[in-house]
Design an enzyme around this catalytic site. Sequence first.
Site, short mmCIF file in Angstrom:
data_model
loop_
_atom_site.label_atom_id
_atom_site.label_comp_id
_atom_site.label_asym_id
_atom_site.label_seq_id
_atom_site.Cartn_x
_atom_site.Cartn_y
_atom_site.Cartn_z
N GLU A 27 0.92 -1.19 0.03
CA GLU A 27 0.04 0.01 0.06
C GLU A 27 0.98 1.36 0.10
OE1 GLU A 27 -3.93 1.94 1.98
OE2 GLU A 27 -2.89 0.24 3.15
N CYS A 233 -6.52 0.97 2.48
CA CYS A 233 -7.59 2.14 2.40
C CYS A 233 -7.29 2.95 1.38
CB CYS A 233 -7.30 2.84 3.75
SG CYS A 233 -7.95 2.11 5.27
N ASN A 369 -12.20 -3.17 0.74
CA ASN A 369 -11.09 -3.33 1.41
C ASN A 369 -11.69 -2.77 3.04
OD1 ASN A 369 -8.34 -3.23 2.83
ND2 ASN A 369 -9.02 -1.11 3.21
N GLU A 370 -11.83 -3.75 3.82
CA GLU A 370 -12.21 -3.56 5.21
C GLU A 370 -13.51 -2.87 5.15
OE1 GLU A 370 -9.23 -1.22 7.71
OE2 GLU A 370 -8.00 -3.08 7.78
#
Length: 655
Positions: A27, A233, A369-370
């Site tokens: 990331e 994120c 994502n999440e």
Amino acid sequence: MDWEAQISIAKVKDAEINPGMFGLFFEDINYAADGGLFAELIENRSFEAMTTLVDNEHKYKYEYRHFPGYGWKIRRGTVGYSTDEPLCDTNTHYAKIGGSEHGAALVNKAYDGICLKKGLGYDLSLWVRRGGYRGSIKAKVTLGGRVCLECTFEAAEEKRGDWEKYTAHGKASADVRGAEFSLDFEELHSCETVDIDMVSMIPSDAVMGVFRRDIAEALKALKPGFLRFPGGCAVEGYDLKSRYRWKESVGAPETRRQNRSRWAASDPRFANYNQTLGLGFYEYFLLCEYLECRPVPVLNAGMGCQYNCADAVPLSGRDGYSDEFEQYLSDALHLIEFANGAPDTVWGGLRCEMGHEQPFDLEIIGIGNEQWEGFDRSGKPNLWHERYEAFEKVIHEKYPYIKLICSAGPDVKSDKYVCAWDWIRKRFSENSSFTYAVDEHYYDDPDWFFENDGFYDAYSRDIKVFAGEYASRRKGEHENDMLCALSEAAFLTGLERNADVVCMASYAPLLARRGYNQWQPNLIWFDDRDVCLTPDYYVQKLYAGNMGDYTLKTKILSKLRLYCTASYDEKRREIIVKLVNRYPRSVSVRLRAEGFDVGYNAELFYISGSSVFDRNTFDEPGKICQQQIKLRIRPEDILLDLKPLSLSVIRLAAE
């Protein structure tokens, strides 16, 4: 009794191990891409930088404005920034240099200054619109008045009035750090101007011409089974306006629209943190080829980062899905076509134009994502579950071989996690292709990791798990120390032992630039010149480099709390035993391999520390590192002394 623990290994095939179980998660946080893995030395090379403005009364209210002059200053002459007749519509800002009686010179910040290696070549380029200027354009790297690299840009042909790419090559005459990069227009008079854009300087030893060599080699040494990218994120963006759009990250570098970073912040070090997309999806696929691992791209599901905002595009429209949501679905289908499509397809054709005729053999995609079932900005349900279901339906209708990874939310302790699993189990019972694996994340203290090596012992065996992000964390200066590394090693014994549930696992975050870190701990630290590998890095290396084909049943007899897993490598005909000793003293262990014909030779790989606070630093980068010794053993009675605070891997020849 001359041993403190006895470990019996039975010749019983247990859980099959995914050969690519341990991989990497990349990331763009901590300046991991620009200023890091991306070998580009020039900062704000396209004059497209955006700066972050934060409303301090609202912690997560971010605004942005263009700051084309960030990282640049004029030394002689004048400079302005314009958008009239730009290089391309997606790269609208450029620098307009005006001359003086002493010519002109434009200087770049270059992160912490240019770092050169003596004798190494550097490839430079820039786009120029000369106007009436016919003089030379030179690039110089200087330190304290000493010129350490100099070259003159040459154009392939004259194109009066048009944008034209210029290239040059120089060689460093000295090892330097913190040096100044300048573009010199020595003959530019006060009545003349010249426009420039996309200024680049990349070391000639960059892997594939893209990746900083020492960082790339450190990643390759881990022998990863996969690479998950580009986040995290970062996939969601702070909001949907700043989300990661993979289509804007491919094609010619000068046509890629620069993006503001999810990790930009009010801190002056990060206010101008951008994604130039010099590392885009094409480069990530290339990196997977270099690393010899599977690509696992993650796509936005029409939702912004749920920690920061409640952005969500409408799911439904008048005749089915909304037009906004349809774009996300088509982006997914087009990504598969880009990665795997034939040259006569639109997106497969673009891949070929970029220089890669062969497909990238994409097999796995993460959706979201999440993400968790919650509410959007208007207070309505965000319909995360229905969004994923739509992706699954549309993708599998056209590409049934693609495996999808679904999110279990941001943690494994909350109601979000329970809700996610209830939904996934219900849908999976109706459709076994619903998900290939469920993405679980855990960031916790060392005690949690030591106590949860059996976390997956009681999991149902029908649905696989992807341990997509994990790291042992504790506050203070002792992040990435031996205690954190050993607690992760202990937890990984449980992941390997339950390899019939956990098919993939990756530590996070992967990279951090010294002085620019926003998150701790991190697997690899670096600065402008050096790389510092952490004890956690060597834990990953020992696991990924010593994988068997299947696990073996083990039984531990001891009053001590040891962590152990055993597997069998059919090709090399070896038993592989991993042992974690969390005690500050050596521990004597007796190994019994029941039913095997064990040879007399063995290999031992290990890391060990003298204190739980031991860690590697840039001043002492090798304090904790992998050691290797050959052993002569008694097959019928194998006695080992586990070093204090250690992870040990023993490979035994065994039939």
